[in-house]
Design a protein around this motif. Structure first.
Motif, PDB file in Angstrom:
ATOM      1  N   ALA A   1       0.816  -1.218   0.000  1.00  0.00           N
ATOM      2  CA  ALA A   1       0.000   0.000   0.000  1.00  0.00           C
ATOM      3  C   ALA A   1       0.846   1.262   0.000  1.00  0.00           C
ATOM      4  O   ALA A   1       0.398   2.324  -0.444  1.00  0.00           O
TER       5      ALA A   1
ATOM      6  N   ALA B   1       3.400   4.410  -4.034  1.00  0.00           N
ATOM      7  CA  ALA B   1       2.481   5.332  -4.713  1.00  0.00           C
ATOM      8  C   ALA B   1       2.457   5.058  -6.209  1.00  0.00           C
ATOM      9  O   ALA B   1       3.459   4.653  -6.806  1.00  0.00           O
TER      10      ALA B   1
ATOM     11  N   ARG C   1      -2.182  16.344  -2.328  1.00  0.00           N
ATOM     12  CA  ARG C   1      -3.372  17.193  -2.212  1.00  0.00           C
ATOM     13  C   ARG C   1      -3.096  18.569  -2.806  1.00  0.00           C
ATOM     14  O   ARG C   1      -2.012  19.131  -2.642  1.00  0.00           O
TER      15      ARG C   1
ATOM     16  N   ASP D   1      -2.572   0.893   5.282  1.00  0.00           N
ATOM     17  CA  ASP D   1      -3.396   1.478   4.227  1.00  0.00           C
ATOM     18  C   ASP D   1      -3.723   2.939   4.539  1.00  0.00           C
ATOM     19  O   ASP D   1      -3.677   3.803   3.647  1.00  0.00           O
ATOM     20  N   ARG D   2      -4.000   3.234   5.795  1.00  0.00           N
ATOM     21  CA  ARG D   2      -4.278   4.619   6.176  1.00  0.00           C
ATOM     22  C   ARG D   2      -3.014   5.474   6.135  1.00  0.00           C
ATOM     23  O   ARG D   2      -3.040   6.625   5.693  1.00  0.00           O
TER      24      ARG D   2
ATOM     25  N   LYS E   1      -2.260   6.382   2.501  1.00  0.00           N
ATOM     26  CA  LYS E   1      -3.116   7.463   1.988  1.00  0.00           C
ATOM     27  C   LYS E   1      -2.625   8.819   2.488  1.00  0.00           C
ATOM     28  O   LYS E   1      -2.533   9.797   1.727  1.00  0.00           O
TER      29      LYS E   1
ATOM     30  N   HIS F   1       0.758   9.668   0.717  1.00  0.00           N
ATOM     31  CA  HIS F   1       0.586   9.951  -0.711  1.00  0.00           C
ATOM     32  C   HIS F   1      -0.075  11.312  -0.915  1.00  0.00           C
ATOM     33  O   HIS F   1       0.167  11.990  -1.919  1.00  0.00           O
ATOM     34  N   ASP F   2      -0.907  11.714   0.024  1.00  0.00           N
ATOM     35  CA  ASP F   2      -1.554  13.029  -0.052  1.00  0.00           C
ATOM     36  C   ASP F   2      -0.587  14.169   0.269  1.00  0.00           C
ATOM     37  O   ASP F   2      -0.850  15.326  -0.077  1.00  0.00           O
TER      38      ASP F   2
ATOM     39  N   CYS G   1       6.750   6.478  -1.489  1.00  0.00           N
ATOM     40  CA  CYS G   1       5.561   7.320  -1.649  1.00  0.00           C
ATOM     41  C   CYS G   1       5.721   8.359  -2.769  1.00  0.00           C
ATOM     42  O   CYS G   1       4.793   9.132  -3.030  1.00  0.00           O
TER      43      CYS G   1
END
Length: 408
Positions: free
Chosen positions: A213, A216, A223, A297-298, A301, A304-305, A328
């Motif tokens: 996970a 990336a 973001r 997984d969290r 995320k 990656h943001d 990432c």
């Protein structure tokens, strides 16, 4: 080969602490080996396996994947004293020294649970070798005792700095205690070199790979609504943490209202209390969030943001998180230093590792990332992770095991 892997934490917890053992177990199983993993229960309220369930699960298992057996630690009177917050500190330290010197570690409840499982486990599964990771000393005792009961060799995995987690006066005692290990592995040259001060066995460095996970997508973007800056993992030294937060807060303030309103700081790790205190002391005036360790997984995320991910350097250990965060595809800041080995690894995988030794370097690096983010120019890297896969590590582990078994 039929192998037992001994983990001090259950992979079912889903965070980084059990990742190395279960990931190498899966990779070894994919190579055709039968891998049984034993670990303490993930849920303290769980009764764990019993003799019948151990026999049934081993008999029914499809060995294309590892089998995880969780055992419930057993009550242990001396441990209640050693862990009691109401007992005098000197008494607790004496109990700790006694447990390490006499029993080999301070988790005798886990060792007792494993010993109780020897009969049904070895009746149903006859291993060729045992591999125990140094997450704690008692985990090595578990591996050693199981191997002796089975009459097979055992090996140690020093995934942490042996010297840092063992009282100095007991190094020699433990060297003699675990002298019968056939070999040892480690997750870094740093940790291998430290362990080799006491352990003369053949050894191999096997770098941990990455939770899938965390990798990336090549076209992933940070973001756009917020300039997200993460701080990941333990913070080790409050001085380093406070210097980082002070420099970061000054950088936010220097950018005025635009930067304050656009920037979002997020910490994820075990030092949430320390980070909250450092945020307050630094007077950080952008939005900030703090939370404990999170599943991969969290965490993926979140990272990656981010426009940039950061961590605080520990002088005493190797940071596996560096590889995960470079995967990432975002710039990675380490503060206020790093070991040469990590720089070599970053060059090997073509990761974007930026070490900042002081506030001035931190400001300059954040300025560069800020400008890139505003121009939508991130990610800046395309890492090559082909040499650090779990399968590559399993290939190395396979050779370590084969040599140890042949030597027996």
């Amino acid at each position: 080969m039929r192998c037992v892997f001994v983990s001090d934490m259950s992979p079912a917890l889903g965070h980084v602490y059990g990742l190395r053992v279960i990931s190498l177990a899966r990779a070894m199983a994919a190579r055709g080996h039968q891998i049984l993993v034993i670990a303490p229960v993930a849920d303290p309220a769980s009764p764990g396996e019993n003799a019948q369930s151990i026999a049934d699960k081993i008999a029914a298992h499809d060995w294309a994947t590892p089998l995880l057996l969780e055992l419930a630690p057993r009550d242990y009177a001396l441990l209640r004293l050693q862990r009691s917050q109401s007992a005098p500190g000197l008494l607790r330290r004496l109990a700790t020294a006694w447990l390490i010197a006499v029993e080999g570690g301070v988790h005798g409840d886990w060792a007792a649970a494993a010993r109780a499982a020897h009969g049904p486990l070895l009746k149903a599964f006859k291993p060729d070798i045992v591999w125990a990771n140094f997450g704690n000393l008692s985990n090595l005792v578990v591996g050693q005792q199981l191997a002796r009961a089975a009459g097979v060799p055992w090996t140690i995995d020093f995934k942490d700095n042996f010297a840092n987690y063992v009282p100095g006066g007991l190094h020699g005692v433990l060297q003699r205690r675990f002298a019968d290990a056939a070999a040892f592995t480690s997750n870094a040259e740093l940790h291998a070199g430290i362990a080799a001060r006491w352990f003369a066995q053949p050894h191999e460095v096997i770098y941990s790979s990455i939770a899938p996970a965390m990798v990336a997508a090549p076209d992933g973007r940070p973001r756009r609504d917020k300039f997200l800056v993460t701080l990941i993992g333990s913070t080790y030294a409050d001085d380093f943490l406070e210097r980082f937060m002070s420099g970061f807060a000054a950088w936010v303030k220097a950018g005025g209202a635009e930067r304050r309103d656009a920037t979002l700081f997020h910490y994820a790790g075990a030092a949430e209390t320390n980070v909250r205190a450092a945020i307050g002391k630094a007077g950080l005036d952008c939005v900030a969030s703090v939370e404990r360790n999170v599943p991969h997984d969290r965490l993926a995320k979140l990272c990656h943001d981010a426009a940039v991910n950061c961590y605080i350097w520990a002088t005493f250990g190797f940071h596996h998180k560096a590889l995960e965060l470079m995967a990432c595809r975002r710039p990675l800041i380490t503060f206020p230093g790093e070991h040469p080995e990590t720089f070599v690894l970053a060059e090997r995988v073509k990761g974007d590792l930026r070490t900042c030794t002081d506030a001035a370097q931190l400001t300059a690096t954040l300025d560069a990332v800020w400008d890139a983010w505003k121009a939508d120019a991130i990610p800046a890297t395309d890492p090559d992770l082909s040499s650090v896969t779990w399968d590559a590590g399993a290939g190395q582990l396979e050779q370590v095991f084969a040599t140890a078994i042949a030597g027996r």
